[in-house]
Write a protein that holds these residues in place. Structure first.
Motif, PDB file in Angstrom:
ATOM      1  N   MET A 176     -66.194  31.383  73.046  1.00 25.82           N
ATOM      2  CA  MET A 176     -67.577  31.652  72.720  1.00 25.82           C
ATOM      3  C   MET A 176     -67.942  30.941  71.416  1.00 25.82           C
ATOM      4  O   MET A 176     -67.218  31.003  70.433  1.00 25.82           O
ATOM      5  CB  MET A 176     -67.770  33.165  72.577  1.00 25.82           C
ATOM      6  N   LYS A 177     -69.085  30.259  71.418  1.00 20.83           N
ATOM      7  CA  LYS A 177     -69.540  29.512  70.256  1.00 20.83           C
ATOM      8  C   LYS A 177     -70.133  30.453  69.218  1.00 20.83           C
ATOM      9  O   LYS A 177     -70.921  31.342  69.536  1.00 20.83           O
ATOM     10  CB  LYS A 177     -70.576  28.489  70.687  1.00 20.83           C
ATOM     11  N   LYS A 178     -69.756  30.248  67.946  1.00 19.29           N
ATOM     12  CA  LYS A 178     -70.325  31.026  66.852  1.00 19.29           C
ATOM     13  C   LYS A 178     -71.768  30.594  66.621  1.00 19.29           C
ATOM     14  O   LYS A 178     -72.094  29.418  66.735  1.00 19.29           O
ATOM     15  CB  LYS A 178     -69.550  30.778  65.557  1.00 19.29           C
ATOM     16  N   LEU A 179     -72.616  31.561  66.279  1.00 20.74           N
ATOM     17  CA  LEU A 179     -73.985  31.228  65.900  1.00 20.74           C
ATOM     18  C   LEU A 179     -73.955  30.429  64.603  1.00 20.74           C
ATOM     19  O   LEU A 179     -73.158  30.707  63.704  1.00 20.74           O
ATOM     20  CB  LEU A 179     -74.813  32.491  65.699  1.00 20.74           C
ATOM     21  N   GLU A 180     -74.815  29.436  64.507  1.00 18.97           N
ATOM     22  CA  GLU A 180     -74.878  28.621  63.302  1.00 18.97           C
ATOM     23  C   GLU A 180     -76.297  28.623  62.762  1.00 18.97           C
ATOM     24  O   GLU A 180     -77.260  28.576  63.512  1.00 18.97           O
ATOM     25  CB  GLU A 180     -74.426  27.198  63.599  1.00 18.97           C
ATOM     26  N   TYR A 181     -76.395  28.690  61.453  1.00 16.94           N
ATOM     27  CA  TYR A 181     -77.664  28.723  60.755  1.00 16.94           C
ATOM     28  C   TYR A 181     -77.669  27.581  59.749  1.00 16.94           C
ATOM     29  O   TYR A 181     -76.642  27.256  59.166  1.00 16.94           O
ATOM     30  CB  TYR A 181     -77.825  30.048  60.003  1.00 16.94           C
ATOM     31  N   SER A 182     -78.826  26.981  59.530  1.00 16.60           N
ATOM     32  CA  SER A 182     -78.915  25.905  58.548  1.00 16.60           C
ATOM     33  C   SER A 182     -80.135  26.130  57.667  1.00 16.60           C
ATOM     34  O   SER A 182     -81.064  26.852  58.022  1.00 16.60           O
ATOM     35  CB  SER A 182     -79.009  24.543  59.243  1.00 16.60           C
ATOM     36  N   GLY A 183     -80.110  25.497  56.507  1.00 17.67           N
ATOM     37  CA  GLY A 183     -81.225  25.616  55.599  1.00 17.67           C
ATOM     38  C   GLY A 183     -80.982  24.806  54.347  1.00 17.67           C
ATOM     39  O   GLY A 183     -80.002  24.061  54.252  1.00 17.67           O
ATOM     40  N   GLY A 184     -81.885  24.965  53.382  1.00 23.81           N
ATOM     41  CA  GLY A 184     -81.728  24.243  52.136  1.00 23.81           C
ATOM     42  C   GLY A 184     -82.887  24.478  51.191  1.00 23.81           C
ATOM     43  O   GLY A 184     -83.798  25.265  51.460  1.00 23.81           O
ATOM     44  N   CYS A 185     -82.841  23.749  50.099  1.00 23.07           N
ATOM     45  CA  CYS A 185     -83.839  23.903  49.044  1.00 23.07           C
ATOM     46  C   CYS A 185     -85.120  23.129  49.372  1.00 23.07           C
ATOM     47  O   CYS A 185     -85.205  22.431  50.382  1.00 23.07           O
ATOM     48  CB  CYS A 185     -83.247  23.419  47.722  1.00 23.07           C
ATOM     49  N   LEU A 186     -86.075  23.227  48.499  1.00 23.63           N
ATOM     50  CA  LEU A 186     -87.384  22.594  48.673  1.00 23.63           C
ATOM     51  C   LEU A 186     -87.289  21.073  48.801  1.00 23.63           C
ATOM     52  O   LEU A 186     -87.946  20.466  49.644  1.00 23.63           O
ATOM     53  CB  LEU A 186     -88.289  22.973  47.493  1.00 23.63           C
ATOM     54  N   CYS A 187     -86.443  20.445  47.996  1.00 19.03           N
ATOM     55  CA  CYS A 187     -86.371  18.978  48.013  1.00 19.03           C
ATOM     56  C   CYS A 187     -85.310  18.432  48.968  1.00 19.03           C
ATOM     57  O   CYS A 187     -85.261  17.228  49.206  1.00 19.03           O
ATOM     58  CB  CYS A 187     -86.135  18.439  46.605  1.00 19.03           C
ATOM     59  N   GLY A 188     -84.461  19.293  49.526  1.00 17.72           N
ATOM     60  CA  GLY A 188     -83.435  18.856  50.464  1.00 17.72           C
ATOM     61  C   GLY A 188     -82.145  18.380  49.822  1.00 17.72           C
ATOM     62  O   GLY A 188     -81.205  17.998  50.515  1.00 17.72           O
ATOM     63  N   TYR A 189     -82.049  18.431  48.507  1.00 19.72           N
ATOM     64  CA  TYR A 189     -80.849  17.982  47.802  1.00 19.72           C
ATOM     65  C   TYR A 189     -79.666  18.917  48.077  1.00 19.72           C
ATOM     66  O   TYR A 189     -78.536  18.472  48.225  1.00 19.72           O
ATOM     67  CB  TYR A 189     -81.165  17.907  46.309  1.00 19.72           C
ATOM     68  N   ILE A 190     -79.930  20.203  48.148  1.00 20.35           N
ATOM     69  CA  ILE A 190     -78.904  21.194  48.484  1.00 20.35           C
ATOM     70  C   ILE A 190     -79.198  21.704  49.883  1.00 20.35           C
ATOM     71  O   ILE A 190     -80.282  22.221  50.157  1.00 20.35           O
ATOM     72  CB  ILE A 190     -78.890  22.381  47.497  1.00 20.35           C
ATOM     73  N   ALA A 213     -71.995  29.861  59.547  1.00 17.30           N
ATOM     74  CA  ALA A 213     -71.626  30.158  60.932  1.00 17.30           C
ATOM     75  C   ALA A 213     -71.093  31.572  61.045  1.00 17.30           C
ATOM     76  O   ALA A 213     -70.475  32.088  60.113  1.00 17.30           O
ATOM     77  CB  ALA A 213     -70.578  29.158  61.418  1.00 17.30           C
ATOM     78  N   GLY A 214     -71.355  32.177  62.186  1.00 11.64           N
ATOM     79  CA  GLY A 214     -70.801  33.493  62.455  1.00 11.64           C
ATOM     80  C   GLY A 214     -71.825  34.603  62.362  1.00 11.64           C
ATOM     81  O   GLY A 214     -73.027  34.384  62.421  1.00 11.64           O
ATOM     82  N   GLU A 215     -71.300  35.778  62.184  1.00 12.74           N
ATOM     83  CA  GLU A 215     -72.100  37.005  62.160  1.00 12.74           C
ATOM     84  C   GLU A 215     -72.836  37.148  60.841  1.00 12.74           C
ATOM     85  O   GLU A 215     -72.254  37.001  59.773  1.00 12.74           O
ATOM     86  CB  GLU A 215     -71.168  38.198  62.361  1.00 12.74           C
ATOM     87  N   VAL A 216     -74.115  37.445  60.915  1.00 17.89           N
ATOM     88  CA  VAL A 216     -74.931  37.718  59.732  1.00 17.89           C
ATOM     89  C   VAL A 216     -74.607  39.122  59.256  1.00 17.89           C
ATOM     90  O   VAL A 216     -74.546  40.058  60.052  1.00 17.89           O
ATOM     91  CB  VAL A 216     -76.434  37.619  60.073  1.00 17.89           C
ATOM     92  N   GLY A 217     -74.409  39.271  57.958  1.00 21.89           N
ATOM     93  CA  GLY A 217     -74.137  40.587  57.403  1.00 21.89           C
ATOM     94  C   GLY A 217     -75.288  41.090  56.563  1.00 21.89           C
ATOM     95  O   GLY A 217     -75.888  40.331  55.805  1.00 21.89           O
ATOM     96  N   ASP A 218     -75.619  42.344  56.701  1.00 24.01           N
ATOM     97  CA  ASP A 218     -76.564  43.065  55.855  1.00 24.01           C
ATOM     98  C   ASP A 218     -77.890  42.353  55.609  1.00 24.01           C
ATOM     99  O   ASP A 218     -78.278  42.131  54.449  1.00 24.01           O
ATOM    100  CB  ASP A 218     -75.889  43.407  54.520  1.00 24.01           C
TER     101      ASP A 218
END
Length: 129
Positions: free
Chosen positions: A1-15, A20-25
């Motif tokens: 089973m594939k782990k859920l993956e989440y992506s994101g970053g800062c306003l300018c995209g530098y970071i 991956a996995g289970e979201v906690g709290d």
């Protein structure tokens, strides 16, 4: 089973990050530290194990400000965007506003911390998933 993956970053995209996995709290918080960290009255947080978060943008890992004896606040050194908190322990708290897909059901906050720190006119209404 594939782990859920989440992506994101800062306003300018530098970071950028992937987690991956289970979201906690998933929760909102109105404590004074969150308010000062962000300039907002309430923040939305989700937690992941530190090993599940990978900083993959051109800036690498975010800059850190030591905010307590057990945690540091993470931010982009270029644009100043708040990204979350990296604890000394095994947890990274990421701010929901930085996620590319904010409407995913697993990210929906289920509780609110420090309700008494919010102004009386600021209403928080968390519905169950």
């Amino acid at each position: 089973m594939k782990k859920l993956e989440y992506s994101g970053g800062c306003l300018c995209g530098y970071i950028r990050f992937t987690a991956a996995g289970e979201v906690g709290d998933p929760h909102t918080c109105s404590c004074s530290m969150c308010q000062q960290h962000s300039g907002a009255l309430t923040l939305c947080w989700v937690e992941f194990p530190k090993a599940a978060v990978h900083w993959n943008g051109p800036g690498g890992t975010p800059s850190l400000f030591r905010s307590s004896d057990y945690s540091s606040r993470a931010f982009c050194p270029q644009c100043g965007s708040s990204l979350g908190a990296i604890d000394d322990g095994p947890t990274v708290g990421l701010l929901l506003g930085n996620f590319d897909s904010k409407n995913r059901k697993s990210l929906h906050p289920v509780s609110h911390s420090f309700v008494s720190s919010r102004p009386h006119w600021w209403k928080i209404d968390i519905h169950s998933k």
